[in-house]
Design a protein around this motif. Structure first.
Motif, mmCIF file in Angstrom:
data_model
loop_
_atom_site.group_PDB
_atom_site.id
_atom_site.type_symbol
_atom_site.label_atom_id
_atom_site.label_comp_id
_atom_site.label_asym_id
_atom_site.label_seq_id
_atom_site.Cartn_x
_atom_site.Cartn_y
_atom_site.Cartn_z
ATOM 1 N N VAL A 35 0.492 -1.813 5.488
ATOM 2 C CA VAL A 35 0.631 -3.273 5.416
ATOM 3 C C VAL A 35 0.440 -3.792 3.989
ATOM 4 C CG1 VAL A 35 -1.764 -3.909 5.992
ATOM 5 C CG2 VAL A 35 0.113 -5.401 6.659
ATOM 6 N N GLY A 36 -0.386 -3.157 3.207
ATOM 7 C CA GLY A 36 -0.623 -3.614 1.841
ATOM 8 C C GLY A 36 0.603 -3.535 0.948
ATOM 9 N N GLY A 37 1.545 -2.690 1.312
ATOM 10 C CA GLY A 37 2.745 -2.527 0.504
ATOM 11 C C GLY A 37 3.557 -3.798 0.348
ATOM 12 N N GLY A 38 3.401 -4.731 1.245
ATOM 13 C CA GLY A 38 4.132 -5.984 1.143
ATOM 14 C C GLY A 38 3.608 -6.908 0.058
ATOM 15 N N TYR A 39 2.473 -6.540 -0.546
ATOM 16 C CA TYR A 39 1.798 -7.454 -1.459
ATOM 17 C C TYR A 39 1.529 -6.864 -2.836
ATOM 18 C CZ TYR A 39 1.224 -9.569 3.061
ATOM 19 O OH TYR A 39 1.476 -10.090 4.302
ATOM 20 N N CYS A 40 2.066 -5.663 -3.104
ATOM 21 C CA CYS A 40 1.810 -5.025 -4.390
ATOM 22 C C CYS A 40 3.029 -4.228 -4.833
ATOM 23 C CB CYS A 40 0.583 -4.119 -4.295
ATOM 24 S SG CYS A 40 0.781 -2.721 -3.162
ATOM 25 N N GLU B 237 -4.218 12.782 -2.815
ATOM 26 C CA GLU B 237 -3.807 11.413 -3.116
ATOM 27 C C GLU B 237 -2.325 11.269 -2.807
ATOM 28 O OE1 GLU B 237 -4.134 8.014 -6.566
ATOM 29 O OE2 GLU B 237 -4.560 10.094 -7.103
ATOM 30 N N VAL B 238 -2.007 10.221 -2.062
ATOM 31 C CA VAL B 238 -0.619 9.892 -1.759
ATOM 32 C C VAL B 238 -0.350 8.530 -2.384
ATOM 33 C CG1 VAL B 238 1.089 9.448 0.031
ATOM 34 C CG2 VAL B 238 -0.679 11.181 0.416
ATOM 35 N N THR B 239 0.677 8.475 -3.233
ATOM 36 C CA THR B 239 1.052 7.235 -3.920
ATOM 37 C C THR B 239 2.435 6.809 -3.450
ATOM 38 O OG1 THR B 239 -0.241 7.925 -5.846
ATOM 39 C CG2 THR B 239 1.373 6.156 -6.183
ATOM 40 N N PHE B 240 2.556 5.522 -3.164
ATOM 41 C CA PHE B 240 3.827 4.946 -2.719
ATOM 42 C C PHE B 240 4.350 4.003 -3.793
ATOM 43 C CE2 PHE B 240 1.496 5.990 1.110
ATOM 44 C CZ PHE B 240 2.452 6.578 1.916
ATOM 45 N N ILE C 54 6.226 1.124 -4.258
ATOM 46 C CA ILE C 54 6.684 0.027 -3.413
ATOM 47 C C ILE C 54 7.909 -0.661 -4.012
ATOM 48 C CG2 ILE C 54 6.031 -2.148 -2.310
ATOM 49 C CD1 ILE C 54 4.578 0.408 -1.237
ATOM 50 N N GLU C 55 7.978 -0.740 -5.331
ATOM 51 C CA GLU C 55 9.151 -1.341 -5.971
ATOM 52 C C GLU C 55 10.405 -0.531 -5.642
ATOM 53 O OE1 GLU C 55 9.214 -4.434 -8.271
ATOM 54 O OE2 GLU C 55 7.858 -4.441 -6.557
ATOM 55 N N LYS C 56 10.293 0.780 -5.641
ATOM 56 C CA LYS C 56 11.428 1.637 -5.288
ATOM 57 C C LYS C 56 11.818 1.414 -3.824
ATOM 58 C CE LYS C 56 12.998 6.421 -5.653
ATOM 59 N NZ LYS C 56 12.627 7.786 -6.067
ATOM 60 N N ALA C 57 10.819 1.262 -2.966
ATOM 61 C CA ALA C 57 11.094 0.998 -1.545
ATOM 62 C C ALA C 57 11.859 -0.316 -1.395
ATOM 63 C CB ALA C 57 9.796 0.949 -0.748
ATOM 64 N N ILE D 100 -10.019 6.097 -0.021
ATOM 65 C CA ILE D 100 -9.868 4.995 -0.965
ATOM 66 C C ILE D 100 -8.436 4.464 -0.885
ATOM 67 C CG2 ILE D 100 -9.980 4.281 -3.384
ATOM 68 C CD1 ILE D 100 -11.798 6.781 -3.839
ATOM 69 N N VAL D 101 -8.310 3.181 -0.616
ATOM 70 C CA VAL D 101 -7.018 2.502 -0.617
ATOM 71 C C VAL D 101 -6.957 1.689 -1.913
ATOM 72 C CG1 VAL D 101 -5.579 0.752 0.495
ATOM 73 C CG2 VAL D 101 -7.017 2.260 1.887
ATOM 74 N N THR D 102 -5.874 1.847 -2.675
ATOM 75 C CA THR D 102 -5.705 1.068 -3.902
ATOM 76 C C THR D 102 -4.350 0.376 -3.879
ATOM 77 O OG1 THR D 102 -7.070 2.657 -5.129
ATOM 78 C CG2 THR D 102 -5.713 1.144 -6.423
ATOM 79 N N LEU D 103 -4.381 -0.919 -4.106
ATOM 80 C CA LEU D 103 -3.168 -1.717 -4.257
ATOM 81 C C LEU D 103 -3.074 -2.095 -5.728
ATOM 82 C CD1 LEU D 103 -3.505 -4.097 -1.179
ATOM 83 C CD2 LEU D 103 -2.432 -1.856 -1.291
#
Length: 189
Positions: free
Chosen positions: A87-92, A109-112, A114-117, A153-156
């Motif tokens: 859900v955090g991906g919509g905001y970062c 560590e898994v990094t997404f 979001i701009e590419k998505a 650890i969740v990081t936005l």
């Protein structure tokens, strides 16, 4: 929707991980669990850390990369569908999950990206499935870790400017008092 919901989702996941840590003996009691919310306004970064069970190396990809494939039952755990973590991906612009499981000498560590998505999803000619999009935007890394450590650890990163309330610790503190009345003390750093 209210952008602040990201805090509720991640704190519910942390609460579930702490309850699981007590159940399996990683923590002695619920009060040994902690959830730390760090809001860095200057860097536009939100970090939520817990000392629950974490995720074992073997489970990182199935747990963090499979959409809507949660093992939670919705009764003993607050979450149920396994999509709350995204859900955090919509905001970062970038989102990551870093985790370590007690007894393992490796953290993951898994990094997404979001701009590419967003670029993929905005391209009407791109017909990739959800899992193909995840494969295209996710990167998984691991590194050595003390085997006594257990955390999630969740990081936005680069919280989008149209959501200033997400970086306001006073607003978030009041929100959490309303929606997440759990037996943990919230620490904002």
């Amino acid at each position: 929707p209210d952008a602040k919901i990201i805090y509720r989702e991640y704190i519910q996941n942390s609460r579930d991980a702490i309850k699981d840590a007590v159940k399996v003996g990683t923590l002695q009691q619920l009060n040994d669990g902690h959830i730390i919310v760090n809001i860095d306004n200057d860097q536009r970064r939100i970090t939520i850390t817990d000392n629950g069970t974490g995720v074992s190396v073997d489970e990182v990809e199935p747990v963090l990369l499979n959409i809507a494939d949660s093992t939670k039952d919705g009764e003993t755990s607050a979450g149920q569908f396994g999509i709350g973590r995204l859900v955090g991906g919509g905001y970062c612009k970038k989102m990551s999950f870093k985790t370590s499981f007690k007894g393992e000498k490796c953290a993951s560590e898994v990094t997404f990206d979001i701009e590419k998505a967003r670029a993929i999803l905005d391209d009407e000619t791109d017909r990739r499935s959800a899992s193909e999009v995840i494969d295209a935007i996710a990167e998984t890394k691991s590194h050595l870790e003390d085997e006594s450590k257990h955390y999630f650890i969740v990081t936005l990163e680069d919280v989008r400017e149209e959501y200033p309330e997400l970086l306001n610790s006073q607003v978030i503190s009041e929100y959490l008092k309303e929606v997440a009345p759990i037996d943990y003390q919230f620490v904002f750093k």
